[in-house]
Write an enzyme that holds these catalytic residues in place. Structure first.
Site, PDB file in Angstrom:
ATOM      1  CD  GLU A 107       2.704  -2.302  19.820  1.00  0.00           C
ATOM      2  OE1 GLU A 107       2.284  -1.141  19.979  1.00  0.00           O
ATOM      3  OE2 GLU A 107       3.110  -2.742  18.739  1.00  0.00           O
ATOM      4  CG  HIS A 129       4.295   0.964  17.665  1.00  0.00           C
ATOM      5  ND1 HIS A 129       3.103   0.298  17.802  1.00  0.00           N
ATOM      6  CD2 HIS A 129       4.159   1.723  16.550  1.00  0.00           C
ATOM      7  CE1 HIS A 129       2.292   0.643  16.814  1.00  0.00           C
ATOM      8  NE2 HIS A 129       2.927   1.509  16.036  1.00  0.00           N
ATOM      9  NE  ARG A 133      -1.688  -1.236  14.439  1.00  0.00           N
ATOM     10  CZ  ARG A 133      -1.056  -0.114  14.067  1.00  0.00           C
ATOM     11  NH1 ARG A 133       0.232  -0.132  13.791  1.00  0.00           N
ATOM     12  NH2 ARG A 133      -1.703   1.029  14.007  1.00  0.00           N
ATOM     13  NE  ARG A 139      -7.731  -7.329   0.895  1.00  0.00           N
ATOM     14  CZ  ARG A 139      -8.478  -6.514   1.611  1.00  0.00           C
ATOM     15  NH1 ARG A 139      -9.516  -6.995   2.253  1.00  0.00           N
ATOM     16  NH2 ARG A 139      -8.196  -5.226   1.697  1.00  0.00           N
ATOM     17  CG  ASP A 193       8.324  -0.218  15.102  1.00  0.00           C
ATOM     18  OD1 ASP A 193       9.016   0.196  16.050  1.00  0.00           O
ATOM     19  OD2 ASP A 193       7.434   0.477  14.568  1.00  0.00           O
ATOM     20  N   GLY A 229       0.850  -1.191   0.000  1.00  0.00           N
ATOM     21  CA  GLY A 229       0.000   0.000   0.000  1.00  0.00           C
ATOM     22  C   GLY A 229       0.883   1.238   0.000  1.00  0.00           C
ATOM     23  NE  ARG A 230      -2.225   5.095   2.919  1.00  0.00           N
ATOM     24  CZ  ARG A 230      -3.530   4.828   3.093  1.00  0.00           C
ATOM     25  NH1 ARG A 230      -4.418   5.390   2.313  1.00  0.00           N
ATOM     26  NH2 ARG A 230      -3.930   4.023   4.058  1.00  0.00           N
TER      27      ARG A 230
HETATM   28  P1  NAP Z   1      -2.611   0.943   2.960  1.00  0.00           P
HETATM   29  O1  NAP Z   1      -2.139   1.989   2.015  1.00  0.00           O
HETATM   30  O2  NAP Z   1      -4.065   0.739   3.163  1.00  0.00           O
HETATM   31  O3  NAP Z   1      -1.919  -0.426   2.540  1.00  0.00           O
HETATM   32  C1  NAP Z   1      -2.261  -1.647   3.092  1.00  0.00           C
HETATM   33  C2  NAP Z   1      -2.055  -2.716   2.041  1.00  0.00           C
HETATM   34  O4  NAP Z   1      -2.337  -3.991   2.625  1.00  0.00           O
HETATM   35  C3  NAP Z   1      -2.969  -2.538   0.843  1.00  0.00           C
HETATM   36  O5  NAP Z   1      -2.204  -2.487  -0.311  1.00  0.00           O
HETATM   37  C4  NAP Z   1      -3.886  -3.747   0.866  1.00  0.00           C
HETATM   38  O6  NAP Z   1      -4.113  -4.223  -0.446  1.00  0.00           O
HETATM   39  C5  NAP Z   1      -3.082  -4.749   1.702  1.00  0.00           C
HETATM   40  N1  NAP Z   1      -3.983  -5.655   2.425  1.00  0.00           N
HETATM   41  C6  NAP Z   1      -5.010  -5.316   3.237  1.00  0.00           C
HETATM   42  N2  NAP Z   1      -5.636  -6.418   3.684  1.00  0.00           N
HETATM   43  C7  NAP Z   1      -4.983  -7.465   3.120  1.00  0.00           C
HETATM   44  C8  NAP Z   1      -5.185  -8.871   3.174  1.00  0.00           C
HETATM   45  N3  NAP Z   1      -6.178  -9.429   3.899  1.00  0.00           N
HETATM   46  N4  NAP Z   1      -4.347  -9.660   2.476  1.00  0.00           N
HETATM   47  C9  NAP Z   1      -3.369  -9.125   1.728  1.00  0.00           C
HETATM   48  N5  NAP Z   1      -3.128  -7.791   1.637  1.00  0.00           N
HETATM   49  C10 NAP Z   1      -3.939  -6.974   2.327  1.00  0.00           C
HETATM   50  O7  NAP Z   1      -2.028   1.214   4.425  1.00  0.00           O
HETATM   51  P2  NAP Z   1      -0.649   1.929   4.820  1.00  0.00           P
HETATM   52  O8  NAP Z   1      -0.873   3.383   4.963  1.00  0.00           O
HETATM   53  O9  NAP Z   1       0.432   1.438   3.924  1.00  0.00           O
HETATM   54  O10 NAP Z   1      -0.447   1.320   6.313  1.00  0.00           O
HETATM   55  C11 NAP Z   1      -0.362  -0.063   6.494  1.00  0.00           C
HETATM   56  C12 NAP Z   1      -0.291  -0.443   7.961  1.00  0.00           C
HETATM   57  O11 NAP Z   1       0.990  -0.125   8.485  1.00  0.00           O
HETATM   58  C13 NAP Z   1      -1.251   0.286   8.899  1.00  0.00           C
HETATM   59  O12 NAP Z   1      -2.560  -0.250   8.839  1.00  0.00           O
HETATM   60  C14 NAP Z   1      -0.592   0.080  10.256  1.00  0.00           C
HETATM   61  O13 NAP Z   1      -1.057  -1.124  10.833  1.00  0.00           O
HETATM   62  C15 NAP Z   1       0.883  -0.066   9.899  1.00  0.00           C
HETATM   63  N6  NAP Z   1       1.673   1.078  10.401  1.00  0.00           N
HETATM   64  C16 NAP Z   1       2.590   0.883  11.380  1.00  0.00           C
HETATM   65  C17 NAP Z   1       3.353   1.942  11.836  1.00  0.00           C
HETATM   66  C18 NAP Z   1       4.376   1.758  12.908  1.00  0.00           C
HETATM   67  O14 NAP Z   1       4.630   2.701  13.644  1.00  0.00           O
HETATM   68  N7  NAP Z   1       5.004   0.597  13.017  1.00  0.00           N
HETATM   69  C19 NAP Z   1       3.159   3.217  11.318  1.00  0.00           C
HETATM   70  C20 NAP Z   1       2.213   3.377  10.315  1.00  0.00           C
HETATM   71  C21 NAP Z   1       1.459   2.305   9.860  1.00  0.00           C
HETATM   72  P3  NAP Z   1      -5.491  -4.974  -0.847  1.00  0.00           P
HETATM   73  O15 NAP Z   1      -6.604  -4.121  -0.342  1.00  0.00           O
HETATM   74  O16 NAP Z   1      -5.424  -5.104  -2.346  1.00  0.00           O
HETATM   75  O17 NAP Z   1      -5.440  -6.315  -0.179  1.00  0.00           O
HETATM   76  C1  8YV Z   2       1.715   5.345  15.592  1.00  0.00           C
HETATM   77  C2  8YV Z   2       1.013   3.698  13.778  1.00  0.00           C
HETATM   78  O1  8YV Z   2       2.653   4.767  16.427  1.00  0.00           O
HETATM   79  O2  8YV Z   2       0.002   5.126  12.204  1.00  0.00           O
HETATM   80  C3  8YV Z   2       0.026   3.997  12.717  1.00  0.00           C
HETATM   81  O3  8YV Z   2      -0.749   3.090  12.354  1.00  0.00           O
HETATM   82  O4  8YV Z   2       1.122   2.598  14.214  1.00  0.00           O
HETATM   83  C4  8YV Z   2       1.932   4.749  14.256  1.00  0.00           C
HETATM   84  O5  8YV Z   2       2.106   5.767  13.360  1.00  0.00           O
HETATM   85  C5  8YV Z   2       0.420   5.300  16.294  1.00  0.00           C
HETATM   86  O6  8YV Z   2      -0.668   5.415  15.489  1.00  0.00           O
HETATM   87  C6  8YV Z   2       0.400   6.418  17.324  1.00  0.00           C
HETATM   88  O7  8YV Z   2      -0.508   6.163  18.287  1.00  0.00           O
END
Ligand code: NAP
Ligand code: 8YV
Length: 323
Positions: free
Chosen positions: A259, A277, A230, A173, A254, A151-152
């Site tokens: 958590e 995280h 996650r 997907r 991370d 995704g993004r």
């Molecule tokens: P996004 O643009 O919505 O990308 C998510 C991708 O996952 C999409 O391309 C989607 O494609 C795919 N996906 C969703 N459900 C799926 C499934 N069941 N099977 C296979 N692929 C699937 O979201 P993003 O902005 O990149 O963020 C993604 C995630 O990163 C967040 O939801 C969050 O949990 C995590 N995150 C973590 C941190 C951190 O601090 N560690 C920070 C920011 C975000 P399809 O719909 O085609 O399946």
């Molecule tokens: C943050 C994140 O740690 O954007 C998310 O999905 O996991 C992180 O950017 C969290 O959302 C801050 O509470």
């Protein structure tokens, strides 16, 4: 907007909290149970800096119009329950992509080249007493990287990886038209065809526990697993066992299922790099996330629209079907 009562999480990003208090009639409470009926009846918005929110909380706030969440992942909010009650939910996509992608690359390099262990070796005086730090068994050279969630953020990670000369594949997907990388039909196919798996998929019922013993076995003994998505997407006991018995070589994490509690088996494993995280956690990016949260609230109360609704509630703004 000083006449608009909003509920603000008792903890969270201070600059965002300060701005919310300066714009709105903000109420900060540790728990909804501590609110009087008058107070809860006056609340029109929640600025959720991290707290879980679902039907029972929404039912205690009868005049709630909008939940503005801090972060792109909103698995702590029951967006379908909000949609059922005509409550808009917003999140903060895009503004954190580069920060999270940077940390993902850092985590990958730290895990493969043992950078934290090498620094500890120097600080412990072992370089002087015992000679050079041992050569790392793993290398990024000739690696095949699989991204679960193109995704993004997945795309921002892939763009950075292009500079390392590694091969890149992904599983979603659906195929991403503007992603020039090999598509794998299933997560199993992806894991079997790469040696490095990066999880950046959202936490959903479908992705829950998706990375299990079978996926880790497919990754193989040279395998490296990186998780910035996650913790709930991973069976942590399976991961700890795979690290312990050499099913995979190393992991960089991370995020965790519970958590801030990190399983002892992952803490004690010699081949893990563990971060608390922090992928989006710079002042720059957290301030940008907070600004987007505030922009969504202001837009709602000024113009009855928002900038970044979550898909489950986007139809409430007019047009489109419920997700
Ligand atoms: P996004 O643009 O919505 O990308 C998510 C991708 O996952 C999409 O391309 C989607 O494609 C795919 N996906 C969703 N459900 C799926 C499934 N069941 N099977 C296979 N692929 C699937 O979201 P993003 O902005 O990149 O963020 C993604 C995630 O990163 C967040 O939801 C969050 O949990 C995590 N995150 C973590 C941190 C951190 O601090 N560690 C920070 C920011 C975000 P399809 O719909 O085609 O399946
Ligand atoms: C943050 C994140 O740690 O954007 C998310 O999905 O996991 C992180 O950017 C969290 O959302 C801050 O509470």
């Amino acid at each position: 907007m000083k006449d608009i009562a909003i509920l603000v999480s008792a903890r969270g990003h201070q600059t965002t909290r300060d701005r919310l208090f300066s714009i709105f009639d903000a109420i900060s409470i540790a728990s909804l149970e501590n609110m009087t009926t008058d107070e809860s009846g006056s609340v029109r918005a929640v600025a959720s800096l991290f707290d879980p929110l679902g039907g029972s909380q929404f039912d205690q706030l009868p005049n709630l119009e909008i939940v503005a969440s801090f972060g792109v992942g909103y698995d702590h909010i029951d967006a379908s329950a909000a949609a059922d009650r005509n409550i808009i939910v917003t999140h903060t996509p895009s503004v954190l992509d580069d920060e999270v992608a940077d940390i993902t690359i850092g985590l990958l390099l730290n895990t493969i080249r043992e950078i934290p262990k090498a620094e500890a070796y120097l600080r412990d005086g072992k370089w002087a007493s015992s000679g050079p730090y041992p050569l790392s068994n793993l290398t990024l050279r000739n690696r095949h990287i699989g991204i679960f969630g193109m995704g993004r953020i997945g795309k921002a990670i892939a763009r950075r990886l292009e500079g390392f000369g590694v091969s890149i594949a992904y599983h979603n997907r659906s195929i991403v038209k503007d992603a020039p990388y090999r598509y794998a039909n299933t997560l199993s196919d992806l894991a079997a065809s790469v040696d490095t798996l990066i999880n950046v998929a959202p936490a959903t019922d479908q992705t829950s526990n998706a990375i299990n013993a079978e996926i880790l076995k497919a990754l193989g003994p040279n395998g490296v697993f990186i998780n910035v998505g996650r913790g709930s997407t991973v069976v942590e006991d399976d991961l700890a066992a795979a690290l312990e018995n050499g099913t995979i070589a190393a992991a960089g994490l991370d995020v965790y299922a519970d958590e801030p509690n990190v399983p002892g088996s992952l803490l004690s494993a010699p081949n893990t790099v563990l971060l608390p995280h922090i992928a989006s956690a710079s002042q720059h990016t957290r301030t940008a996330m907070g600004q987007l949260l505030i922009d969504n609230l202001v837009s709602w109360f000024e113009r009855k629209t928002v900038l970044t609704p979550v898909p489950e509630t986007a139809h409430l703004l007019g047009g489109g079907e419920p997700v």
